[in-house]
Design an enzyme around this catalytic site. Structure first.
Site, mmCIF file in Angstrom:
data_model
loop_
_atom_site.group_PDB
_atom_site.id
_atom_site.type_symbol
_atom_site.label_atom_id
_atom_site.label_comp_id
_atom_site.label_asym_id
_atom_site.label_seq_id
_atom_site.Cartn_x
_atom_site.Cartn_y
_atom_site.Cartn_z
ATOM 1 N N GLY A 121 0.380 -4.972 0.914
ATOM 2 C CA GLY A 121 -0.561 -4.981 0.176
ATOM 3 C C GLY A 121 -0.338 -5.566 -1.344
ATOM 4 N N ALA B 48 0.818 -1.168 -0.091
ATOM 5 C CA ALA B 48 0.033 -0.129 -0.003
ATOM 6 C C ALA B 48 0.816 1.338 0.191
ATOM 7 C CB ALA B 48 -0.929 0.086 1.209
ATOM 8 N N GLU C 127 -0.788 -9.148 -0.632
ATOM 9 C CA GLU C 127 -2.102 -9.409 -0.054
ATOM 10 C C GLU C 127 -3.193 -9.382 -1.509
ATOM 11 O OE1 GLU C 127 -2.195 -6.359 2.817
ATOM 12 O OE2 GLU C 127 -3.056 -7.835 3.960
HETATM 13 N N1 COA Z 1 4.546 2.953 -0.714
HETATM 14 C C1 COA Z 1 4.770 4.203 -1.177
HETATM 15 N N2 COA Z 1 6.085 4.390 -1.638
HETATM 16 C C2 COA Z 1 6.788 3.272 -1.994
HETATM 17 C C3 COA Z 1 6.433 1.884 -1.278
HETATM 18 C C4 COA Z 1 5.199 1.945 -0.725
HETATM 19 N N3 COA Z 1 4.894 0.698 -0.093
HETATM 20 N N4 COA Z 1 7.532 1.114 -1.965
HETATM 21 C C5 COA Z 1 8.294 1.807 -2.684
HETATM 22 N N5 COA Z 1 8.180 3.030 -2.585
HETATM 23 C C6 COA Z 1 8.818 4.177 -3.340
HETATM 24 C C7 COA Z 1 9.981 4.658 -2.514
HETATM 25 O O1 COA Z 1 9.593 5.692 -1.638
HETATM 26 C C8 COA Z 1 10.688 5.363 -3.736
HETATM 27 O O2 COA Z 1 10.272 6.429 -4.258
HETATM 28 P P1 COA Z 1 11.269 7.814 -4.285
HETATM 29 O O3 COA Z 1 12.063 7.352 -5.695
HETATM 30 O O4 COA Z 1 10.171 8.843 -4.861
HETATM 31 O O5 COA Z 1 11.912 8.062 -3.133
HETATM 32 C C9 COA Z 1 10.620 4.247 -4.916
HETATM 33 O O6 COA Z 1 9.329 3.665 -4.428
HETATM 34 C C10 COA Z 1 11.592 3.415 -5.129
HETATM 35 O O7 COA Z 1 11.614 2.642 -3.801
HETATM 36 P P2 COA Z 1 13.277 2.279 -3.096
HETATM 37 O O8 COA Z 1 12.746 2.293 -1.629
HETATM 38 O O9 COA Z 1 13.937 3.582 -3.536
HETATM 39 O O10 COA Z 1 13.671 1.070 -3.576
HETATM 40 P P3 COA Z 1 14.759 0.368 -3.222
HETATM 41 O O11 COA Z 1 15.313 -0.855 -4.235
HETATM 42 O O12 COA Z 1 15.581 0.813 -2.276
HETATM 43 O O13 COA Z 1 13.835 -0.909 -2.040
HETATM 44 C C11 COA Z 1 12.004 -2.022 -1.418
HETATM 45 C C12 COA Z 1 12.790 -1.527 -2.469
HETATM 46 C C13 COA Z 1 10.659 -2.755 -2.005
HETATM 47 C C14 COA Z 1 12.876 -2.906 -0.431
HETATM 48 C C15 COA Z 1 11.615 -0.605 -0.408
HETATM 49 O O14 COA Z 1 10.877 0.043 -1.561
HETATM 50 C C16 COA Z 1 10.682 -1.075 0.491
HETATM 51 O O15 COA Z 1 10.929 -1.481 1.520
HETATM 52 N N6 COA Z 1 9.173 -0.630 0.511
HETATM 53 C C17 COA Z 1 8.214 -0.654 1.243
HETATM 54 C C18 COA Z 1 7.712 -2.232 1.336
HETATM 55 C C19 COA Z 1 6.682 -2.216 2.483
HETATM 56 O O16 COA Z 1 6.884 -2.024 3.737
HETATM 57 N N7 COA Z 1 5.316 -2.532 1.937
HETATM 58 C C20 COA Z 1 4.536 -2.494 3.001
HETATM 59 C C21 COA Z 1 3.257 -1.476 3.042
HETATM 60 S S1 COA Z 1 2.106 -1.461 4.226
#
Ligand code: COA
Length: 260
Positions: free
Chosen positions: A112, A66, A115
């Site tokens: 999400g 999400a 999910e």
């Molecule tokens: N919600 C909002 N934005 C998200 C997102 C999320 N769940 N997951 C990734 N993004 C965004 C990042 O903020 C980033 O945006 P920006 O470039 O404007 O800063 C972009 O997507 C790329 O993500 P980034 O974190 O830079 O990539 P990464 O390769 O370093 O890491 C992940 C990849 C998947 C490990 C990391 O993005 C992450 O942990 N995301 C959240 C996962 C999560 O907790 N999901 C459950 C949500 S309830």
């Protein structure tokens, strides 16, 4: 229909829905959820669609969860509404789709995102996919069905461990525990989904929708899955597809189903 955050294309009676927000790893914001709702409802009403493949744009993510930026300052009431509206408008809608829905998990399926994949009927993952429910690391719990659908798919013990540790697992482990049906090289992901759908397309659409409904009934608290099966089994006998399927068998020819 033009959408902002998803792409749709009907190929060979299969609607391909691609979440198209790769710059945010296809995170589910409000617009994306509402477009998914619209695209699925349109697919259900379209006789030219027999099955649906749901995937994410790019090679990095199916859906990374999400959209955290949208709910970070929510109140208790807003949090509850976010969850209940999401359940009804997207996750339950997909699970109860009368047409088979396959998640093609092309990369990260987190929170999400996992999910969403779990609400689909079948999951195919690329070898590079990574899956998990990291919510407790954000101080929240899975709110789009994860606490219910993960135990249904992999058993309570494994689900509990994934949820409380927030561990992210790879595709091979997801296959081993039964979270995904197939794992294939990334370049074969959509072909594998299409191969499964080619089997679906030769069968009775009306029987398929009754079958989905009956399987799902067994997982609804208070509902009796056996009673649903009996009722839906009987209902099949009133359909043109049943007449055609049984007649074709007796006449030793291939059935030509109309979906009625
Ligand atoms: N919600 C909002 N934005 C998200 C997102 C999320 N769940 N997951 C990734 N993004 C965004 C990042 O903020 C980033 O945006 P920006 O470039 O404007 O800063 C972009 O997507 C790329 O993500 P980034 O974190 O830079 O990539 P990464 O390769 O370093 O890491 C992940 C990849 C998947 C490990 C990391 O993005 C992450 O942990 N995301 C959240 C996962 C999560 O907790 N999901 C459950 C949500 S309830």
């Amino acid at each position: 229909m033009p959408y902002e955050n998803i792409l749709t294309e009907n190929k060979n009676a299969t609607l391909h829905i691609t979440i198209n927000r790769a710059s945010k790893l296809n995170a589910l914001n409000k617009v994306t959820l509402s477009e998914l709702n619209a695209a699925f409802k349109a697919a259900f009403a379209d006789d030219d669609v027999r099955a649906i493949i749901l995937t994410g744009d790019g090679s990095k993510a199916f859906v990374a969860g999400a959209d955290i930026s949208e709910f970070a300052d929510f109140s208790v009431a807003q949090g509850a509404a976010l969850s209940s509206e999401g359940h009804a408008s997207v996750f339950d809608l997909i699970e109860n789709s009368p047409k088979p829905v396959i998640a093609a998990i092309n990369g990260f399926a987190l929170g999400g995102g996992l999910e969403l994949a779990m609400a689909c009927h079948i999951r195919v993952a690329s070898e590079t996919a990574k899956m998990g429910l990291p919510e407790v690391g954000l101080g929240v719990i899975p709110g789009y069905g994860g606490t219910q659908r993960l135990p249904q798919l992999v058993g309570k013990g494994r689900a509990m461990e994934m949820i409380v540790t927030a561990d992210v697992i790879n595709a091979a482990e997801a296959y081993r525990i039964g979270l995904v049906n197939h794992v294939v090289p990334a370049e074969e992901l959509i072909t594998k989904c299409e191969e499964i759908i080619s089997k679906v397309i030769s069968k009775s659409p009306v029987a398929i929708s009754f079958a989905i409904q009956s399987v799902n009934a067994g997982f609804v608290a208070g509902a009796n899955g056996y009673a649903a099966e009996i009722e839906n089994f009987g209902a099949c006998f009133g359909t043109k597809d049943f007449k055609e399927g049984t007649t074709a068998f007796l006449e030793k020819r291939k059935a030509n189903f109309s979906g009625n």
